[in-house]
Design a protein around this motif. Structure first.
Motif, short mmCIF file in Angstrom:
data_model
loop_
_atom_site.label_atom_id
_atom_site.label_comp_id
_atom_site.label_asym_id
_atom_site.label_seq_id
_atom_site.Cartn_x
_atom_site.Cartn_y
_atom_site.Cartn_z
N TYR A 1 0.84 -1.21 0.00
CA TYR A 1 0.00 0.00 0.00
C TYR A 1 0.87 1.26 0.00
O TYR A 1 0.61 2.21 -0.72
N GLN A 2 1.92 1.27 0.81
CA GLN A 2 2.81 2.42 0.88
C GLN A 2 3.52 2.64 -0.45
O GLN A 2 3.67 3.78 -0.90
N ARG A 3 3.94 1.59 -1.10
CA ARG A 3 4.58 1.71 -2.42
C ARG A 3 3.61 2.31 -3.43
O ARG A 3 3.99 3.16 -4.24
N LEU A 4 2.35 1.91 -3.39
CA LEU A 4 1.34 2.44 -4.29
C LEU A 4 1.07 3.92 -3.98
O LEU A 4 0.98 4.75 -4.88
N ALA A 5 0.96 4.25 -2.71
CA ALA A 5 0.73 5.65 -2.30
C ALA A 5 1.87 6.55 -2.74
O ALA A 5 1.67 7.71 -3.10
N ASN A 6 3.11 6.05 -2.73
CA ASN A 6 4.26 6.84 -3.14
C ASN A 6 4.25 7.16 -4.63
O ASN A 6 4.90 8.11 -5.07
#
Length: 73
Positions: free
Chosen positions: A5-10
């Protein structure tokens, strides 16, 4: 392995928001002064004076003209 999720948000960075004071208005742009003393030219010329909300380099509307204070802890 990092959080998916964090990779996608970045991939989609958050919008930059600020409140600044109008310095001058000219030809569809406005020069503003931020609380830290920096200047920026943003899109929009509908607010001739006072404080404005800025979102990603574009004026979003009039902001309340309240005093700024910083408290160190």
């Amino acid at each position: 392995m990092s959080n998916i999720y964090q990779r996608l948000a970045n991939l989609n960075p958050k919008a930059q928001r600020a409140v600044a004071t109008v310095v001058s208005v000219s030809n569809g742009t406005t020069s503003v002064l931020h609380a830290d003393g920096s200047h920026q030219v943003v899109l929009g010329d509908s607010i001739p004076s006072g404080k404005v909300y800025i979102l990603d380099g574009q004026i979003q509307g009039q902001a309340a003209d309240l005093p700024f204070s910083e408290i160190a802890i």
